[in-house]
Design an enzyme around this catalytic site. Structure first.
Site, PDB file in Angstrom:
ATOM      1  N   GLU A  26      -0.433  25.728-136.737  1.00  0.00           N
ATOM      2  CA  GLU A  26       0.347  27.416-137.203  1.00  0.00           C
ATOM      3  C   GLU A  26       1.452  26.553-138.710  1.00  0.00           C
ATOM      4  OE1 GLU A  26       3.879  27.954-135.829  1.00  0.00           O
ATOM      5  OE2 GLU A  26       4.019  27.344-133.985  1.00  0.00           O
ATOM      6  N   LYS A  87       7.796  35.641-141.510  1.00  0.00           N
ATOM      7  CA  LYS A  87       7.251  35.783-140.285  1.00  0.00           C
ATOM      8  C   LYS A  87       6.350  36.198-139.713  1.00  0.00           C
ATOM      9  CE  LYS A  87       8.132  34.880-135.582  1.00  0.00           C
ATOM     10  NZ  LYS A  87       9.952  34.473-134.220  1.00  0.00           N
ATOM     11  N   VAL A 107       2.031  31.658-133.609  1.00  0.00           N
ATOM     12  CA  VAL A 107       0.908  31.242-132.900  1.00  0.00           C
ATOM     13  C   VAL A 107      -0.042  32.339-132.973  1.00  0.00           C
ATOM     14  CG1 VAL A 107      -0.351  31.330-130.214  1.00  0.00           C
ATOM     15  CG2 VAL A 107       1.849  29.945-130.823  1.00  0.00           C
ATOM     16  N   ASP A 137      11.775  41.827-124.925  1.00  0.00           N
ATOM     17  CA  ASP A 137      11.467  41.208-125.666  1.00  0.00           C
ATOM     18  C   ASP A 137      10.127  39.794-125.014  1.00  0.00           C
ATOM     19  OD1 ASP A 137      11.236  39.197-128.192  1.00  0.00           O
ATOM     20  OD2 ASP A 137      12.675  39.262-128.611  1.00  0.00           O
ATOM     21  N   SER A 139       6.684  38.037-126.226  1.00  0.00           N
ATOM     22  CA  SER A 139       6.045  37.904-127.822  1.00  0.00           C
ATOM     23  C   SER A 139       4.708  38.199-127.381  1.00  0.00           C
ATOM     24  CB  SER A 139       6.382  36.154-127.470  1.00  0.00           C
ATOM     25  OG  SER A 139       5.238  35.631-128.865  1.00  0.00           O
ATOM     26  N   ASP A 141       1.867  36.765-129.108  1.00  0.00           N
ATOM     27  CA  ASP A 141       1.588  35.383-128.102  1.00  0.00           C
ATOM     28  C   ASP A 141       0.982  35.820-126.959  1.00  0.00           C
ATOM     29  OD1 ASP A 141       2.893  34.150-130.820  1.00  0.00           O
ATOM     30  OD2 ASP A 141       3.878  32.560-130.014  1.00  0.00           O
ATOM     31  N   LYS A 158       8.068  27.417-125.106  1.00  0.00           N
ATOM     32  CA  LYS A 158       9.775  27.218-125.106  1.00  0.00           C
ATOM     33  C   LYS A 158      10.488  27.059-124.580  1.00  0.00           C
ATOM     34  CE  LYS A 158       9.314  29.836-128.848  1.00  0.00           C
ATOM     35  NZ  LYS A 158       8.874  31.008-130.326  1.00  0.00           N
TER      36      LYS A 158
HETATM   37  N1  PSU Z   1       7.430  26.834-131.130  1.00  0.00           N
HETATM   38  C1  PSU Z   1       8.449  25.993-131.806  1.00  0.00           C
HETATM   39  N2  PSU Z   1       8.532  26.488-133.373  1.00  0.00           N
HETATM   40  C2  PSU Z   1       7.929  27.698-133.409  1.00  0.00           C
HETATM   41  C3  PSU Z   1       7.789  28.387-133.120  1.00  0.00           C
HETATM   42  C4  PSU Z   1       6.932  27.365-132.188  1.00  0.00           C
HETATM   43  O1  PSU Z   1       7.881  25.112-131.184  1.00  0.00           O
HETATM   44  O2  PSU Z   1       8.600  28.123-135.012  1.00  0.00           O
HETATM   45  C5  PSU Z   1       6.991  30.046-132.981  1.00  0.00           C
HETATM   46  C6  PSU Z   1       5.827  29.888-133.507  1.00  0.00           C
HETATM   47  O3  PSU Z   1       4.982  30.085-134.100  1.00  0.00           O
HETATM   48  C7  PSU Z   1       5.464  31.190-132.032  1.00  0.00           C
HETATM   49  C8  PSU Z   1       7.180  31.658-132.675  1.00  0.00           C
HETATM   50  O4  PSU Z   1       4.396  32.127-131.864  1.00  0.00           O
HETATM   51  O5  PSU Z   1       7.876  30.501-132.569  1.00  0.00           O
HETATM   52  C9  PSU Z   1       6.868  32.762-131.535  1.00  0.00           C
HETATM   53  O6  PSU Z   1       7.984  33.252-132.115  1.00  0.00           O
HETATM   54  P1  PSU Z   1       9.030  35.499-131.107  1.00  0.00           P
HETATM   55  O7  PSU Z   1       9.182  34.753-129.750  1.00  0.00           O
HETATM   56  O8  PSU Z   1       9.455  35.986-132.523  1.00  0.00           O
HETATM   57  O9  PSU Z   1       7.262  35.927-130.774  1.00  0.00           O
HETATM   58 MN    MN Z   2       9.317  38.842-130.061  1.00  0.00          MN
END
Ligand code: PSU
Ligand code: MN
Length: 308
Positions: A26, A87, A107, A137, A139, A141, A158
């Site tokens: 990614e 992003k 992801v 919120d 994701s 993913d 995370k």
């Molecule tokens: N894990 C990391 N660093 C990151 C991400 C994940 O260690 O930057 C990124 C991934 O690309 C994941 C995204 O898909 O953060 C999720 O963002 P959001 O919570 O806005 O869906």
């Molecule tokens: Mn989000």
């Protein structure tokens, strides 16, 4: 056949034609997840780690509005240094295309493009999930894991997320959560979370066989492989907890939400831990790249010497 919006690098094309092992990587972690210059260093190290483990790396990103599967070193540098990279998650591809933008794929975005290209294995750091700060919120993913048939190797979700809620959603969506050599779902910076996985598997071959069985049954979605951070780089969950709480409280106070929330939290936690969390983040990413390459090798039956 040339796709109007997607360009596959020559070495990735050859690997695909030979059914040689490939690992998708990614790029949101490069554009939004890590500070400079560690982001470019990490992107290069990820590719090197995949190659050394016998697979061909395919970093996925957008450059000038084209979806790129596999980047040259110069292109990787251009992406890492791009000030205005978007992003790009599932819904953002067309926007990046019409705006001829550069972008790091999340992801969800990387799974989508990898699947379009025919790549089955993907390595990341941590997946997105259900955030603590806002009930809605969640994701994308998670939905992508339910819908796209890719093996995603991560170090858990995370640690900034609501992990029990994230695991509940994955269960509802029917996504298998494989603990690699562990019975516990790892928590990104930490090896432990007190939460379980749906199955423990102990070798890359078992993971490949598991995914094959899953898909032979007609399952349409992905397989999440949770690979704990190496012990030497892990930070105990109890040590991380106050920093995560503080960063989360600050985000709430400052009204940071949506796509900006994850990058804010990661950066703030890195400041609060004086760079210790950043070091852990880099270590777990490389660890995942290596495991993903071994799984890709088992999946194709082609081991060592097959990096194109
Ligand atoms: N894990 C990391 N660093 C990151 C991400 C994940 O260690 O930057 C990124 C991934 O690309 C994941 C995204 O898909 O953060 C999720 O963002 P959001 O919570 O806005 O869906
Ligand atoms: Mn989000």
């Amino acid at each position: 056949m040339k796709h109007p919006h997607m360009q596959i690098a020559p070495e990735v094309r050859i690997a695909l034609d030979l059914n040689a092992p490939i690992v998708a990587l990614e790029s949101t972690v490069v554009t939004h997840g890590l500070p400079r210059p560690q982001n470019l260093e990490l992107a290069r190290e990820m590719e090197k780690t995949v190659r050394e483990a016998g697979a061909t790396p395919a970093t996925i990103a957008l450059l000038d509005g084209q979806i790129r599967v596999g980047l040259s070193d110069e292109e990787l540098a251009r992406l890492a240094e791009s000030e205005s990279a978007l992003k790009v998650s599932h819904r953002d591809f067309a926007a990046a295309i019409v705006k001829k933008a550069n972008g790091g794929t999340t992801v969800a975005g990387t799974m989508y493009a990898a699947n379009m290209a025919g790549i089955k294995v993907f390595a990341t750091g941590g997946i997105g999930g259900v955030h603590k700060e806002s009930a809605f919120d969640i994701s994308t993913d998670l939905r992508s894991l339910a819908e796209i048939p890719t093996i995603v190797v991560c170090a858990g979700a995370k640690a900034i997320l609501d992990l029990p809620a994230t695991l509940e959603v994955l269960e509802t969506l029917g996504v298998p959560v494989v603990g690699f050599q562990t019975d516990e779902f790892p928590a990104f910076y930490s090896r432990e979370s007190g939460l379980g996985v749906s199955v423990r598997l102990d070798t890359p071959k078992e993971v490949a066989d598991f995914a094959k069985a899953h898909w032979e049954l007609g399952m349409k979605g992905g397989v999440l492989v949770a690979n704990p951070i190496p012990a030497a780089d892990a930070i105990p969950a109890a040590e991380m907890e106050p920093f995560i709480a503080q960063a989360s409280a600050e985000a709430l106070e400052r009204g940071i939400h949506g796509q900006k929330l994850t990058p804010f939290l990661l950066e703030r936690i890195s400041e609060l831990t004086k760079g210790k969390s950043l070091k852990a983040n880099l270590a777990l990413l490389l660890n995942n790249a290596s495991l993903a390459a071994q799984i890709a090798s088992e999946l194709t039956g082609k081991k060592k010497g097959w990096a194109i």
